[in-house]
Design an enzyme around this catalytic site. Structure first.
Site, PDB file in Angstrom:
ATOM      1  N   HIS A   1      51.097  36.101  42.667  1.00  8.88           N
ATOM      2  CA  HIS A   1      51.757  36.564  41.442  1.00  8.88           C
ATOM      3  C   HIS A   1      50.865  37.518  40.674  1.00  8.88           C
ATOM      4  CE1 HIS A   1      49.641  32.793  40.042  1.00  8.88           C
ATOM      5  NE2 HIS A   1      49.393  33.515  38.962  1.00  8.88           N
TER       6      HIS A   1
ATOM      7  N   GLN B   1      54.062  36.013  36.612  1.00 13.18           N
ATOM      8  CA  GLN B   1      53.810  34.825  35.802  1.00 13.18           C
ATOM      9  C   GLN B   1      53.613  35.287  34.363  1.00 13.18           C
ATOM     10  OE1 GLN B   1      49.963  32.788  36.312  1.00 13.18           O
ATOM     11  NE2 GLN B   1      51.100  30.874  36.460  1.00 13.18           N
TER      12      GLN B   1
ATOM     13  N   GLU C   1      42.644  35.749  40.322  1.00 11.79           N
ATOM     14  CA  GLU C   1      42.886  34.320  40.512  1.00 11.79           C
ATOM     15  C   GLU C   1      43.047  34.077  42.007  1.00 11.79           C
ATOM     16  OE1 GLU C   1      46.433  32.852  38.501  1.00 11.79           O
ATOM     17  OE2 GLU C   1      46.593  31.174  39.902  1.00 11.79           O
TER      18      GLU C   1
ATOM     19  N   HIS D   1      46.206  39.133  35.057  1.00  9.55           N
ATOM     20  CA  HIS D   1      45.454  38.788  36.269  1.00  9.55           C
ATOM     21  C   HIS D   1      46.275  39.030  37.526  1.00  9.55           C
ATOM     22  CE1 HIS D   1      47.478  34.857  35.359  1.00  9.55           C
ATOM     23  NE2 HIS D   1      47.545  34.730  36.667  1.00  9.55           N
TER      24      HIS D   1
ATOM     25  N   GLU E   1      53.414  28.793  30.930  1.00  9.91           N
ATOM     26  CA  GLU E   1      53.588  29.852  31.927  1.00  9.91           C
ATOM     27  C   GLU E   1      54.960  29.728  32.558  1.00  9.91           C
ATOM     28  OE1 GLU E   1      53.591  29.172  35.400  1.00  9.91           O
ATOM     29  OE2 GLU E   1      52.660  27.191  35.528  1.00  9.91           O
TER      30      GLU E   1
HETATM   31  C1  V0V Z   1      38.542  39.739  29.745  1.00 11.28           C
HETATM   32  N1  V0V Z   1      38.196  40.899  30.310  1.00 11.28           N
HETATM   33  C2  V0V Z   1      39.156  41.264  31.168  1.00 11.28           C
HETATM   34  C3  V0V Z   1      40.134  40.239  31.119  1.00 11.28           C
HETATM   35  N2  V0V Z   1      39.728  39.308  30.222  1.00 11.28           N
HETATM   36  N3  V0V Z   1      39.275  42.325  31.987  1.00 11.28           N
HETATM   37  C4  V0V Z   1      40.377  42.401  32.763  1.00 11.28           C
HETATM   38  N4  V0V Z   1      41.370  41.457  32.745  1.00 11.28           N
HETATM   39  C5  V0V Z   1      41.276  40.379  31.937  1.00 11.28           C
HETATM   40  N5  V0V Z   1      42.215  39.449  31.936  1.00 11.28           N
HETATM   41  C6  V0V Z   1      36.984  41.674  30.073  1.00 11.28           C
HETATM   42  C7  V0V Z   1      36.856  42.116  28.645  1.00 11.28           C
HETATM   43  O1  V0V Z   1      37.563  43.304  28.398  1.00 11.28           O
HETATM   44  C8  V0V Z   1      35.374  42.327  28.528  1.00 11.28           C
HETATM   45  O2  V0V Z   1      35.005  43.513  29.152  1.00 11.28           O
HETATM   46  C9  V0V Z   1      34.821  41.179  29.337  1.00 11.28           C
HETATM   47  O3  V0V Z   1      35.842  40.822  30.259  1.00 11.28           O
HETATM   48  C10 V0V Z   1      34.499  40.015  28.439  1.00 11.28           C
HETATM   49  O4  V0V Z   1      34.071  38.940  29.162  1.00 11.28           O
HETATM   50  P1  V0V Z   1      34.024  37.498  28.444  1.00 11.28           P
HETATM   51  O5  V0V Z   1      33.154  37.563  27.225  1.00 11.28           O
HETATM   52  O6  V0V Z   1      33.687  36.486  29.503  1.00 11.28           O
HETATM   53  O7  V0V Z   1      35.561  37.409  27.920  1.00 11.28           O
HETATM   54  P2  V0V Z   1      36.523  36.250  27.583  1.00 11.28           P
HETATM   55  O8  V0V Z   1      35.907  35.230  26.683  1.00 11.28           O
HETATM   56  O9  V0V Z   1      37.784  36.877  27.148  1.00 11.28           O
HETATM   57  O10 V0V Z   1      36.775  35.528  28.985  1.00 11.28           O
HETATM   58  C11 V0V Z   1      37.223  36.231  30.081  1.00 11.28           C
HETATM   59  C12 V0V Z   1      37.478  35.198  31.185  1.00 11.28           C
HETATM   60  C13 V0V Z   1      38.590  34.287  30.702  1.00 11.28           C
HETATM   61  C14 V0V Z   1      37.838  35.943  32.459  1.00 11.28           C
HETATM   62  C15 V0V Z   1      36.172  34.403  31.427  1.00 11.28           C
HETATM   63  O11 V0V Z   1      39.778  35.042  30.527  1.00 11.28           O
HETATM   64  C16 V0V Z   1      38.885  33.133  31.609  1.00 11.28           C
HETATM   65  O12 V0V Z   1      38.205  32.100  31.556  1.00 11.28           O
HETATM   66  N6  V0V Z   1      39.892  33.276  32.496  1.00 11.28           N
HETATM   67  C17 V0V Z   1      40.256  32.249  33.466  1.00 11.28           C
HETATM   68  C18 V0V Z   1      41.324  31.382  32.938  1.00 11.28           C
HETATM   69  C19 V0V Z   1      42.595  32.130  32.641  1.00 11.28           C
HETATM   70  O13 V0V Z   1      42.621  33.363  32.621  1.00 11.28           O
HETATM   71  N7  V0V Z   1      43.693  31.360  32.296  1.00 11.28           N
HETATM   72  C20 V0V Z   1      44.961  31.950  31.978  1.00 11.28           C
HETATM   73  C21 V0V Z   1      45.759  32.081  33.209  1.00 11.28           C
HETATM   74  P3  V0V Z   1      33.761  44.381  28.641  1.00 11.28           P
HETATM   75  O14 V0V Z   1      34.052  44.669  27.219  1.00 11.28           O
HETATM   76  O15 V0V Z   1      32.573  43.485  28.846  1.00 11.28           O
HETATM   77  O16 V0V Z   1      33.783  45.588  29.544  1.00 11.28           O
HETATM   78  S1  V0V Z   1      46.214  30.473  33.789  1.00 11.28           S
HETATM   79  C22 V0V Z   1      47.046  30.712  35.293  1.00 11.28           C
HETATM   80  O17 V0V Z   1      47.074  31.900  35.789  1.00 11.28           O
HETATM   81  C23 V0V Z   1      47.676  29.619  35.880  1.00 11.28           C
HETATM   82  C24 V0V Z   1      47.707  28.290  35.229  1.00 11.28           C
HETATM   83  C25 V0V Z   1      48.333  29.736  37.209  1.00 11.28           C
HETATM   84  O18 V0V Z   1      48.457  30.815  37.754  1.00 11.28           O
HETATM   85  O19 V0V Z   1      48.749  28.685  37.723  1.00 11.28           O
HETATM   86 CO    CO Z   2      48.157  32.776  37.374  1.00 13.19          CO
END
Ligand code: V0V
Ligand code: CO
Length: 148
Positions: free
Chosen positions: A17, A67, A141, A91, A53
């Protein structure tokens, strides 16, 4: 699969997705339904991720999945994303046969995953993520879907 690194070499099974972050769940669902014919196939709250979601699907056999995600609280990654970037593509989820094996293969090549262990994802799937800074700016992901 005998060799973990080889498992990663085998590649993904499919794009499972594409995640889309929104502050207005129903409006986003309606947009994809009315313009492109996506239908809702699953809806779930994920307490750990603090998201609601909704999986939308289109196409014969419904292989094309979006999603749509909204934050349940300020602690959600979706909330942080919306604050920083506004709504949009969040993502890319790649489906693998065996997440544990795939993860071992990636780590063997020095790649870091966000979680030490797989977490619960949609519809009893298992998920983990690669940080966008390690993936050319794309939050990746990895998902192992539940047995049919
Ligand atoms: C942050 N950044 C991204 C981004 N989110 N870049 C592209 N796509 C994204 N989605 C960039 C941001 O612009 C900054 O870039 C840098 O990352 C900052 O990093 P950070 O300080 O670690 O930022 P945070 O605190 O926003 O965390 C980002 C992470 C967070 C990836 C660590 O989003 C995370 O833990 N994601 C995993 C969980 C998740 O996304 N859950 C929701 C979907 P610069 O400025 O440094 O260049 S749940 C799901 O999909 C489910 C349940 C499913 O499919 O079943
Ligand atoms: Co997902």
């Amino acid at each position: 699969m005998e060799n973990a690194a080889a498992a990663a070499m085998d590649g993904v099974l499919a794009i499972d997705h594409v995640g889309v972050a929104t502050a207005d769940l129903e409006a986003t669902i309606a947009y994809y339904r009315d313009l492109f014919g996506f239908v809702e196939v699953h809806r779930e709250e994920n307490a750990e991720q603090q998201v609601i979601e909704v999986m939308l699907a289109a196409g014969a056999g419904r292989p094309a999945q979006l999603q749509v995600l909204a934050a349940l609280s300020a602690s959600s990654a979706i909330h942080r994303f919306l604050e920083r970037s506004g709504p949009g593509q969040h993502h890319l989820a790649l489906r693998v046969a065996d997440l544990e094996e795939f993860t071992v293969g990636l780590r063997a090549r020095g790649l870091q995953l966000l979680y030490p262990e797989a977490r619960p994802g949609t519809a009893d799937s298992k998920i983990n993520f690669i940080h966008p800074r390690d993936a050319g700016g794309v939050l990746i992901e990895l998902v192992e879907t539940a047995e049919e």
